[in-house]
Write an enzyme that holds these catalytic residues in place. Structure first.
Site, PDB file in Angstrom:
ATOM      1  N   ASP A   1       0.733  -0.974  -0.186  1.00 52.90           N
ATOM      2  CA  ASP A   1       0.006  -0.088  -0.017  1.00 52.90           C
ATOM      3  C   ASP A   1       0.869   1.281   0.298  1.00 52.90           C
ATOM      4  OD1 ASP A   1      -1.799  -2.291   0.426  1.00 52.90           O
ATOM      5  OD2 ASP A   1      -3.031  -0.792   1.600  1.00 52.90           O
TER       6      ASP A   1
ATOM      7  N   LYS B   1      -6.871   3.283  -3.395  1.00 51.60           N
ATOM      8  CA  LYS B   1      -7.053   3.279  -1.868  1.00 51.60           C
ATOM      9  C   LYS B   1      -7.627   4.766  -1.573  1.00 51.60           C
ATOM     10  CE  LYS B   1      -5.430   2.016   2.671  1.00 51.60           C
ATOM     11  NZ  LYS B   1      -4.271   1.317   3.211  1.00 51.60           N
TER      12      LYS B   1
ATOM     13  N   LYS C   1     -10.094   0.268  -2.586  1.00 52.08           N
ATOM     14  CA  LYS C   1     -10.264  -0.232  -1.260  1.00 52.08           C
ATOM     15  C   LYS C   1     -10.789   0.991  -0.344  1.00 52.08           C
ATOM     16  CE  LYS C   1      -6.848  -1.371   2.417  1.00 52.08           C
ATOM     17  NZ  LYS C   1      -5.732  -1.932   2.913  1.00 52.08           N
TER      18      LYS C   1
END
Length: 255
Positions: free
Chosen positions: A95, A160, A199
């Protein structure tokens, strides 16, 4: 018990173990908790990846970590080096926080080259990439849309919303945080291309919240409230006593 429903919810959750104050003992307990509920992954501090990888070996819980966290300010070469080290330590999900200042400056060449460089390192080491926008710092939808287009163009696996730590200072001097808003999630879902997943992270702390984003089409949720969410799922979808079973994985690990 609706086993399929419970599993589908658990496998949306990346159990977040990123708070600055978490000790090694708490990180260990967090991995055990992720194992108990058989979630998708742990998203753990980079230095603890080796520990998590060892603990979760042979299970269905993946190990992920963060790069350039939480503000995205590292050089591209350092982000790549962090990625390579994390993968060598056992992480299979990365991430990465984008360079937020470069996004706000509309320096899209830099932003795309950075994401591409980290993605290439991920692919070379068998990991997937989730690109964190930190939407609280992006005042206009156009920034988020452009990031979705770039991530689609380079082939990142996920976009995300947030780090969970992108606190914005208000005029009163106090800091506030929204995280994964419905508006931003819909915007991102509408502007990513085929094969790019979304996400949510930050602000979704309940089962109802997870069910809502699942219905929207969100694929993963970064959550620290995993236990509360999953215990509610067991209560709602079939277990009389409302508690998660130990299960064969937990028993095999001696928990």
């Amino acid at each position: 018990m609706n086993t399929a429903k419970i599993r589908s919810l658990a496998k949306m959750i990346d159990h977040s173990l990123l708070h600055p104050t978490l000790t090694d003992a708490e990180l260990l307990e967090g991995c055990k908790l992720a194992l108990k509920y058989d979630v998708a992954s742990v998203c753990i501090k980079p230095y603890a990846v080796k520990m998590a990888t060892k603990l979760l070996a042979g299970t269905d819980v993946l190990v992920g970590t963060v790069i350039g966290f939480p503000h995205g300010n590292s050089t591209v070469s350092i982000k790549v080096a962090e990625t390579v080290q994390a993968c060598k330590d056992g992480a299979v999900e990365i991430d990465m926080v984008v360079n937020i200042g470069k996004v706000l400056a509309n320096d899209w060449t830099y932003v795309q080259e950075e994401i591409q460089a980290v993605l290439t390192a991920c692919k070379q080491h068998g990991a997937i990439l989730k690109v964190i926008f930190e939407n609280d710092f992006l005042p206009e939808d156009s920034f988020k849309i452009k990031l979705c287009e770039i991530c689609t163009a380079v082939g990142a696996e996920f976009v995300k919303t947030s780090t969970g730590y992108g606190f914005v200072k208000g005029s009163d001097g106090k800091y506030s945080y929204e995280g994964a808003t419905e508006h931003d999630l819909r915007l991102m879902l509408d502007h990513v291309g085929p094969g790019v997943l979304v996400k949510a992270a930050g602000g979704v702390r309940t089962l109802d919240g997870l069910l809502k984003v699942q219905e929207m089409g969100v694929a993963r949720l970064g959550a620290s409230a995993t236990a509360a969410i999953m215990e509610d799922a067991y209560r709602r979808f079939g277990l009389v006593d409302g508690s998660a079973p130990t299960g064969p994985i937990a028993e095999s690990k001696g928990y």
